[in-house]
Structure formats: C-alpha cells, structure tokens
Write a protein that holds these residues in place. Sequence first.
Motif, short mmCIF file in Angstrom:
data_model
loop_
_atom_site.label_atom_id
_atom_site.label_comp_id
_atom_site.label_asym_id
_atom_site.label_seq_id
_atom_site.Cartn_x
_atom_site.Cartn_y
_atom_site.Cartn_z
N GLY A 21 0.81 -1.21 0.00
CA GLY A 21 0.00 0.00 0.00
C GLY A 21 0.85 1.27 0.00
O GLY A 21 0.54 2.24 -0.70
N LYS A 22 1.93 1.29 0.76
CA LYS A 22 2.82 2.45 0.78
C LYS A 22 3.45 2.69 -0.59
O LYS A 22 3.55 3.83 -1.04
CB LYS A 22 3.91 2.26 1.83
N ALA A 23 3.86 1.61 -1.25
CA ALA A 23 4.45 1.74 -2.59
C ALA A 23 3.42 2.27 -3.59
O ALA A 23 3.73 3.12 -4.43
CB ALA A 23 5.02 0.39 -3.05
N LEU A 24 2.18 1.78 -3.50
CA LEU A 24 1.12 2.26 -4.39
C LEU A 24 0.80 3.73 -4.12
O LEU A 24 0.59 4.50 -5.05
CB LEU A 24 -0.15 1.41 -4.22
N LYS A 25 0.78 4.13 -2.85
CA LYS A 25 0.50 5.53 -2.50
C LYS A 25 1.59 6.45 -3.05
O LYS A 25 1.29 7.51 -3.61
CB LYS A 25 0.39 5.68 -0.99
N GLN A 26 2.84 6.04 -2.94
CA GLN A 26 3.93 6.85 -3.49
C GLN A 26 3.79 6.99 -5.01
O GLN A 26 3.98 8.08 -5.56
CB GLN A 26 5.28 6.22 -3.17
N ALA A 27 3.44 5.91 -5.68
CA ALA A 27 3.27 5.96 -7.14
C ALA A 27 2.09 6.85 -7.52
O ALA A 27 2.17 7.60 -8.50
CB ALA A 27 3.09 4.55 -7.70
N LEU A 28 1.00 6.78 -6.76
CA LEU A 28 -0.17 7.61 -7.03
C LEU A 28 0.18 9.09 -6.86
O LEU A 28 -0.17 9.92 -7.70
CB LEU A 28 -1.32 7.22 -6.10
N ILE A 84 -7.57 -3.28 -5.37
CA ILE A 84 -6.84 -2.04 -5.12
C ILE A 84 -7.71 -0.87 -5.54
O ILE A 84 -8.18 -0.81 -6.67
CB ILE A 84 -5.51 -1.99 -5.92
N TYR A 85 -7.93 0.07 -4.62
CA TYR A 85 -8.69 1.30 -4.88
C TYR A 85 -7.74 2.48 -4.75
O TYR A 85 -7.03 2.59 -3.74
CB TYR A 85 -9.85 1.44 -3.90
N GLU A 91 -5.05 8.52 3.49
CA GLU A 91 -5.17 7.30 4.28
C GLU A 91 -4.88 6.09 3.41
O GLU A 91 -5.07 6.10 2.19
CB GLU A 91 -6.55 7.16 4.91
N ILE A 92 -4.40 5.06 4.07
CA ILE A 92 -4.27 3.74 3.46
C ILE A 92 -5.12 2.81 4.31
O ILE A 92 -4.88 2.65 5.50
CB ILE A 92 -2.81 3.25 3.43
N ASP A 93 -6.15 2.25 3.71
CA ASP A 93 -7.09 1.39 4.42
C ASP A 93 -6.87 -0.04 3.95
O ASP A 93 -6.97 -0.33 2.75
CB ASP A 93 -8.52 1.84 4.15
N ILE A 94 -6.58 -0.92 4.89
CA ILE A 94 -6.36 -2.33 4.56
C ILE A 94 -7.50 -3.15 5.16
O ILE A 94 -7.89 -2.93 6.31
CB ILE A 94 -5.01 -2.82 5.11
N SER A 95 -8.01 -4.08 4.38
CA SER A 95 -9.02 -4.98 4.91
C SER A 95 -8.85 -6.35 4.26
O SER A 95 -8.39 -6.47 3.13
CB SER A 95 -10.44 -4.46 4.68
N GLY A 140 -7.18 0.18 0.08
CA GLY A 140 -7.83 1.40 -0.37
C GLY A 140 -6.93 2.58 -0.05
O GLY A 140 -6.55 2.77 1.09
N ILE A 141 -6.59 3.36 -1.06
CA ILE A 141 -5.69 4.48 -0.87
C ILE A 141 -6.38 5.75 -1.31
O ILE A 141 -6.86 5.85 -2.44
CB ILE A 141 -4.38 4.29 -1.66
N ASN A 142 -6.44 6.72 -0.41
CA ASN A 142 -6.93 8.06 -0.71
C ASN A 142 -5.82 9.03 -0.40
O ASN A 142 -5.15 8.91 0.60
CB ASN A 142 -8.17 8.40 0.10
N THR A 143 -5.64 9.98 -1.28
CA THR A 143 -4.61 10.98 -1.07
C THR A 143 -5.15 12.35 -1.44
O THR A 143 -6.04 12.46 -2.28
CB THR A 143 -3.34 10.65 -1.87
N SER A 144 -4.61 13.37 -0.80
CA SER A 144 -5.01 14.73 -1.10
C SER A 144 -4.02 15.40 -2.06
O SER A 144 -4.22 16.54 -2.44
CB SER A 144 -5.11 15.55 0.20
N LYS A 145 -2.96 14.70 -2.40
CA LYS A 145 -1.92 15.28 -3.27
C LYS A 145 -2.15 14.91 -4.72
O LYS A 145 -2.62 13.88 -5.06
CB LYS A 145 -0.55 14.77 -2.85
#
Length: 154
Positions: free
Chosen positions: A47-54, A121-122, A130-134, A149-154
Amino acid sequence: MKKIILILMLILFQIPAFSEEFPPTGAGIEVTKETNPIYWGYLEDYGKALKQALEAKRMFRLRGWGAAYKFTLTRDGAMKNMKGSIFQNDYYDKKVKEIILSVKPLPFREGMNVDEMNMRIYLGFQRYDEIDISIGGSFIDNKEIFSIGINTSK
C-alpha cells in the motif's frame, strides 16, 4: 535398523514452520494486524508503494474521483486476470491501471501459506490521506479478498 531409527527421529522431532492461517470464510472472526501480522505487513508495504506511485503520477483529477481493480496476485509477484471493479471515467481508470501495473508487488513473505491472493486495489483523491487495509471473505469462491484502499489529497 539405523534407517528406521533415523526416520522415526525425523518424524518425532520435526522442525515446526511458522505460517499464518485464516479463519474459515463466514466464521465471523476478524482478520487484523494483531491476528495476521505477516499478511498485514505485506499489504502495508504494498500500500505504501502504491501511495507513493499515485502521488508521483502527474494526471488530471478531481476530488472524489476513485477507481478500483481486482486481480489475482501469485506467489512470485505476477498479476493476472485484472478487471476494473469501480469506475470513474475512461481517462482516470486508465491512469489508475497504469499506476497499479507500475508497482511490482514483492514475492510473498515467509509464512504466507497461500499460492495466490485475490486482490482489490482502490486509488482515489479526497481531502485526506489514508491507506485502508481490509481482509475479508468471498462466499462465491470461498477465498479471502485482500483489499488496499488508498486516498490521497496530493
């Protein structure tokens, strides 16, 4: 005789392997970071890697946009059978798919006792990060579904 004793010793004094088991689908037992730390840690890192890429991707987006893809992830990190499951629009959906494909998942960790995982993956844009794992179950094929689930404001 020596062979028989050696075989008996190997059977009696086996070295235990550590792995995590999931409760049966529909058992009502929640899978959490505390109950399944190996899987949870793997999903957190992914999830952290996906958030960085997003966040690094330059693309047009509006608050509230989000898209998700489902796929099967194999033990060696290969993705197969990718399908969109939440759609925004053609442009954004294509960009989300590009991001997911650009982040190569690591091979499964020691103790992950599955050969493949059903992933969802969302990726979305909101006013918060946030990074939401379920981890849940599917009654259709009686398998776990691992969601990030990854939401970002950037």
